[in-house]
Each structure stands twice: as structure tokens, then as C-alpha cells.
Design a protein around this motif. Structure first.
Motif, PDB file in Angstrom:
ATOM      1  N   GLN A  37      45.942 -16.793 -10.488  1.00 42.95           N
ATOM      2  CA  GLN A  37      47.113 -16.622 -10.112  1.00 42.95           C
ATOM      3  C   GLN A  37      47.482 -16.696  -8.827  1.00 42.95           C
ATOM      4  OE1 GLN A  37      49.714 -13.121 -11.248  1.00 42.95           O
ATOM      5  NE2 GLN A  37      51.563 -14.524 -10.794  1.00 42.95           N
ATOM      6  N   VAL A  38      47.920 -17.587  -8.438  1.00 41.75           N
ATOM      7  CA  VAL A  38      48.274 -17.725  -6.807  1.00 41.75           C
ATOM      8  C   VAL A  38      49.643 -17.395  -6.433  1.00 41.75           C
ATOM      9  CG1 VAL A  38      46.488 -19.486  -6.271  1.00 41.75           C
ATOM     10  CG2 VAL A  38      48.764 -20.261  -6.656  1.00 41.75           C
ATOM     11  N   LEU A  39      49.957 -16.883  -5.348  1.00 44.40           N
ATOM     12  CA  LEU A  39      51.164 -16.396  -4.853  1.00 44.40           C
ATOM     13  C   LEU A  39      52.388 -17.290  -5.402  1.00 44.40           C
ATOM     14  CD1 LEU A  39      52.117 -13.834  -3.704  1.00 44.40           C
ATOM     15  CD2 LEU A  39      52.290 -14.982  -1.469  1.00 44.40           C
ATOM     16  N   GLY A  40      53.238 -16.977  -5.874  1.00 41.91           N
ATOM     17  CA  GLY A  40      54.742 -17.844  -6.171  1.00 41.91           C
ATOM     18  C   GLY A  40      54.392 -18.717  -7.463  1.00 41.91           C
ATOM     19  N   GLN A  41      53.426 -18.512  -8.158  1.00 39.61           N
ATOM     20  CA  GLN A  41      52.947 -19.153  -9.214  1.00 39.61           C
ATOM     21  C   GLN A  41      52.820 -18.514 -10.544  1.00 39.61           C
ATOM     22  OE1 GLN A  41      50.171 -22.517  -8.811  1.00 39.61           O
ATOM     23  NE2 GLN A  41      51.272 -23.210  -6.887  1.00 39.61           N
ATOM     24  N   GLY A  42      52.886 -18.937 -11.887  1.00 40.84           N
ATOM     25  CA  GLY A  42      52.269 -18.151 -12.995  1.00 40.84           C
ATOM     26  C   GLY A  42      50.877 -18.492 -12.937  1.00 40.84           C
ATOM     27  N   PRO A  43      50.299 -17.573 -13.699  1.00 45.38           N
ATOM     28  CA  PRO A  43      48.767 -17.636 -14.275  1.00 45.38           C
ATOM     29  C   PRO A  43      48.525 -19.067 -14.672  1.00 45.38           C
ATOM     30  CG  PRO A  43      49.838 -15.397 -14.889  1.00 45.38           C
ATOM     31  CD  PRO A  43      50.893 -16.338 -14.475  1.00 45.38           C
ATOM     32  N   GLN A  44      47.288 -19.333 -14.401  1.00 47.71           N
ATOM     33  CA  GLN A  44      46.766 -21.025 -14.657  1.00 47.71           C
ATOM     34  C   GLN A  44      45.479 -20.401 -15.697  1.00 47.71           C
ATOM     35  OE1 GLN A  44      47.717 -24.490 -13.582  1.00 47.71           O
ATOM     36  NE2 GLN A  44      49.753 -23.199 -13.145  1.00 47.71           N
ATOM     37  N   PHE A  45      45.448 -20.926 -16.773  1.00 55.00           N
ATOM     38  CA  PHE A  45      44.557 -20.691 -17.616  1.00 55.00           C
ATOM     39  C   PHE A  45      42.968 -21.385 -17.396  1.00 55.00           C
ATOM     40  CE2 PHE A  45      42.232 -20.173 -21.596  1.00 55.00           C
ATOM     41  CZ  PHE A  45      41.504 -21.212 -21.859  1.00 55.00           C
ATOM     42  N   ILE A  46      41.909 -20.678 -17.169  1.00 56.19           N
ATOM     43  CA  ILE A  46      40.641 -20.992 -16.587  1.00 56.19           C
ATOM     44  C   ILE A  46      39.608 -21.215 -17.873  1.00 56.19           C
ATOM     45  CG2 ILE A  46      38.868 -20.754 -15.219  1.00 56.19           C
ATOM     46  CD1 ILE A  46      40.296 -18.862 -13.544  1.00 56.19           C
ATOM     47  N   PHE A  47      39.737 -20.164 -18.537  1.00 56.14           N
ATOM     48  CA  PHE A  47      38.639 -20.059 -19.760  1.00 56.14           C
ATOM     49  C   PHE A  47      39.276 -19.185 -20.899  1.00 56.14           C
ATOM     50  CE2 PHE A  47      35.127 -22.290 -18.370  1.00 56.14           C
ATOM     51  CZ  PHE A  47      34.735 -22.004 -17.167  1.00 56.14           C
ATOM     52  N   GLN A  48      38.622 -19.385 -22.092  1.00 57.95           N
ATOM     53  CA  GLN A  48      38.834 -18.592 -23.308  1.00 57.95           C
ATOM     54  C   GLN A  48      37.531 -18.447 -24.113  1.00 57.95           C
ATOM     55  OE1 GLN A  48      41.041 -19.313 -27.252  1.00 57.95           O
ATOM     56  NE2 GLN A  48      42.265 -17.801 -26.241  1.00 57.95           N
ATOM     57  N   TYR A  49      37.099 -17.221 -24.459  1.00 58.84           N
ATOM     58  CA  TYR A  49      35.952 -17.032 -25.254  1.00 58.84           C
ATOM     59  C   TYR A  49      36.242 -16.165 -26.103  1.00 58.84           C
ATOM     60  CZ  TYR A  49      32.702 -18.995 -21.742  1.00 58.84           C
ATOM     61  OH  TYR A  49      31.713 -19.687 -21.217  1.00 58.84           O
ATOM     62  N   GLU A  51      34.031 -14.614 -29.752  1.00 63.14           N
ATOM     63  CA  GLU A  51      32.403 -14.330 -30.259  1.00 63.14           C
ATOM     64  C   GLU A  51      31.652 -15.096 -29.450  1.00 63.14           C
ATOM     65  OE1 GLU A  51      31.564 -12.203 -32.464  1.00 63.14           O
ATOM     66  OE2 GLU A  51      33.036 -12.001 -33.940  1.00 63.14           O
ATOM     67  N   LYS A  52      31.686 -14.743 -28.065  1.00 57.61           N
ATOM     68  CA  LYS A  52      30.584 -15.374 -27.323  1.00 57.61           C
ATOM     69  C   LYS A  52      30.625 -16.847 -26.912  1.00 57.61           C
ATOM     70  CE  LYS A  52      27.385 -12.945 -29.554  1.00 57.61           C
ATOM     71  NZ  LYS A  52      28.342 -12.529 -30.348  1.00 57.61           N
ATOM     72  N   GLU A  53      31.445 -17.539 -27.581  1.00 56.54           N
ATOM     73  CA  GLU A  53      31.507 -18.951 -27.453  1.00 56.54           C
ATOM     74  C   GLU A  53      32.911 -19.407 -26.830  1.00 56.54           C
ATOM     75  OE1 GLU A  53      29.049 -20.227 -31.641  1.00 56.54           O
ATOM     76  OE2 GLU A  53      31.034 -21.379 -30.727  1.00 56.54           O
ATOM     77  N   GLU A  54      32.624 -20.334 -25.855  1.00 56.45           N
ATOM     78  CA  GLU A  54      33.872 -21.003 -25.187  1.00 56.45           C
ATOM     79  C   GLU A  54      34.712 -21.728 -26.171  1.00 56.45           C
ATOM     80  OE1 GLU A  54      33.021 -23.154 -21.196  1.00 56.45           O
ATOM     81  OE2 GLU A  54      34.497 -24.731 -22.155  1.00 56.45           O
ATOM     82  N   ARG A  55      35.892 -21.464 -26.184  1.00 64.40           N
ATOM     83  CA  ARG A  55      36.924 -21.904 -27.088  1.00 64.40           C
ATOM     84  C   ARG A  55      37.801 -22.665 -26.356  1.00 64.40           C
ATOM     85  NH1 ARG A  55      34.771 -21.675 -32.244  1.00 64.40           N
ATOM     86  NH2 ARG A  55      33.597 -19.575 -32.382  1.00 64.40           N
ATOM     87  N   GLY A  56      37.931 -22.787 -25.098  1.00 64.83           N
ATOM     88  CA  GLY A  56      39.067 -23.475 -24.347  1.00 64.83           C
ATOM     89  C   GLY A  56      38.735 -23.289 -22.512  1.00 64.83           C
ATOM     90  N   ARG A  57      38.909 -24.564 -22.187  1.00 72.37           N
ATOM     91  CA  ARG A  57      38.790 -24.552 -20.822  1.00 72.37           C
ATOM     92  C   ARG A  57      39.935 -25.199 -20.135  1.00 72.37           C
ATOM     93  NH1 ARG A  57      33.389 -25.126 -17.701  1.00 72.37           N
ATOM     94  NH2 ARG A  57      34.056 -25.567 -15.643  1.00 72.37           N
TER      95      ARG A  57
ATOM     96  N   THR B 101      39.806 -18.841 -34.704  1.00 68.99           N
ATOM     97  CA  THR B 101      38.859 -18.335 -34.083  1.00 68.99           C
ATOM     98  C   THR B 101      39.405 -18.567 -32.479  1.00 68.99           C
ATOM     99  OG1 THR B 101      37.383 -20.188 -33.923  1.00 68.99           O
ATOM    100  CG2 THR B 101      36.851 -18.500 -35.334  1.00 68.99           C
ATOM    101  N   SER B 102      40.359 -19.266 -32.286  1.00 66.32           N
ATOM    102  CA  SER B 102      41.048 -19.688 -31.036  1.00 66.32           C
ATOM    103  C   SER B 102      42.450 -19.584 -31.110  1.00 66.32           C
ATOM    104  CB  SER B 102      40.646 -20.857 -30.587  1.00 66.32           C
ATOM    105  OG  SER B 102      41.381 -21.101 -29.265  1.00 66.32           O
ATOM    106  N   TYR B 103      43.114 -18.647 -30.297  1.00 63.22           N
ATOM    107  CA  TYR B 103      44.672 -18.496 -30.490  1.00 63.22           C
ATOM    108  C   TYR B 103      45.478 -19.281 -29.570  1.00 63.22           C
ATOM    109  CZ  TYR B 103      44.135 -15.054 -34.003  1.00 63.22           C
ATOM    110  OH  TYR B 103      43.576 -14.599 -35.495  1.00 63.22           O
TER     111      TYR B 103
END
Lengths: 110, 118
Positions: A37-49, A51-57, B101-103
Motif C-alpha cells: 500500500q502506497v500513500l493515497g491508494q488502496g492495497p495492491q495484491f502481490i502474492f497469495q500462498y 499450503e506452502k504453494e503460490e496460488r496467485g501473483r 484452495t485459493s479464495y
């Protein structure tokens, strides 16, 4: 129950350095997400994990990486820091759709 | 490409009156919507959510309305209290995957600063 915890709270780094941010999820939550989150903006998605696996980037350069450990805690790593990486880095954990955020790590790059 | 927009940067209301915060989205794939409140130097706090199959969800003083045809949602706070003064973010989630597994990632609006005057 303890909420999401993040460390450190504040961090000052120099351009070109690397940084590691840490997050512990709410007990029982297996999914951890990272946001910038930078000033004046909403949070921006970076990663989702999950069960130890990357599910989104999100749309971030390869200088950003993350991992999740067997206890579901997570680290976010940023290499070759740029001035523009100065921001509040938020970690969120979830069991369903609702994501619960930690207090964030304030990173300042000089 | 701003998929979630909060067009009012700020809102000022009197204590006891209704606060209405608005949010528009463009991606019809979003299937779950959330509102968060954020105080300075803290992380966002989850307030209330709504599934795309509903048009209203209520929790105490907070009610969220969803108009899918207009791709619009709103948060009503009644009655407003000075402690409600904060930045409010709406967020939209993409569907979870088939294995559950991913929401989905959250896409946030820019936020609206709510000030409730005593």
C-alpha cells in the motif's frame, strides 16, 4: 486468539539492498496473502500462498518473491530495492473469503 | 485499469446521521465484496462482506447493498459515531478455484476518508 502479526514494524533500507518481511497468520488459517500500500491508494495484491504453494501473483517484478513455511507463516523478499518500493507492506491470512490483515511493515528506501 | 473505484475521496457527516460510502466495479467476474476500515498506522480491519448472490447484508450499524446490474455497492453506517472516522476501503474478490484452495485475490478501491463530527 492472536491476530496476524508482522515483523519488523518499521524498516529503513538503502537503494540496491534486499529486505525480508515476516508474517504469522491467525491460528487455523492456511492461506497468506501479501499486499503493498502506497500513500493515497488502496492495497495492491502481490502474492497469495496456500499450503506452502503460490496460488496467485500480482503485477510485480521478479525482484519480489515469497514463501510459506510448514507452520503457515510467510516471508516476503524484495531484492535490489528501489525508491518506489517505499510503502506499507501488509500481510493477510484467511480461511474463507474474508482476509484479516496484520498491522503492516513500513518500509522506507533511501 | 482501475477495476474497483471509490469516487468520493472524503465524506463528512454529523454524529447520529447516516454515512453512505459508495463503490463501483467493472469486472463482472468478481463474486464477493468486502468493506474494510483503516486507521493510521494500522492494518485494514474487516467490517462486513456480501456474496454476489445477495443484494443486502446487515451487521449491527453496518449494512452493505449490492446492485449487480449497476456494478455498484454501498456501505451504510447508521447511526454514525465519531469513532467511525477512518479510511474505508471496498474490495472485490475473484472466485475461488474449483479445489477451494485459493479464495481469490482482493482488488481494492482507493479509499474514502470518513469524518464524523460530534
Amino acid at each position: 486468539d492472536a491476530g496476524v502479526t508482522q515483523s519488523p514494524t518499521h524498516l529503513i533500507k538503502t537503494r540496491g539492498q534486499h529486505v525480508t518481511l515476516r508474517c504469522s497468520p491467525i491460528s487455523g488459517h492456511k492461506s497468506v496473502s501479501w499486499y503493498q500500500q502506497v500513500l493515497g491508494q488502496g492495497p495492491q495484491f502481490i502474492f497469495q500462498y496456500y499450503e506452502k504453494e503460490e496460488r496467485g501473483r500480482g503485477n510485480f517484478p521478479d525482484r519480489f518473491s515469497a514463501r510459506q513455511f510448514p507452520n503457515y507463516s510467510s516471508e516476503l523478499n524484495v531484492n535490489a530495492l528501489l525508491l518506489g518500493d517505499s510503502a506499507l507492506y501488509l500481510c493477510a491470512s484467511s480461511r474463507e473469503y474474508e482476509q484479516y490483515f496484520g498491522p503492516g511493515t513500513r518500509l522506507t528506501v533511501t | 485499469d482501475q477495476q474497483v473505484k471509490q469516487n468520493s475521496p472524503s465524506l463528512s457527516v454529523q454524529e447520529g446521521r447516516i454515512s453512505i460510502l459508495n463503490c463501483d466495479y467493472t469486472n463482472s467476474m468478481f463474486d464477493y465484496f468486502l468493506w474494510y476500515k483503516k486507521y493510521p498506522a494500522e492494518g485494514p480491519t474487516f467490517l462486513i462482506s456480501i456474496s454476489s448472490i445477495k443484494d443486502k447484508n446487515e451487521d449491527g450499524r453496518f449494512t452493505v447493498f449490492l446492485n449487480k446490474s449497476a456494478k455498484h455497492l454501498s456501505l451504510h453506517i447508521v447511526p454514525s459515531q465519531p469513532g467511525d472516522s477512518a479510511v474505508y476501503f471496498c474490495a472485490a474478490s475473484t472466485p475461488r478455484n474449483a479445489g477451494g484452495t485459493s479464495y481469490g485475490k482482493l482488488t481494492f478501491g482507493q479509499g474514502t476518508i470518513l469524518t464524523v463530527h460530534p
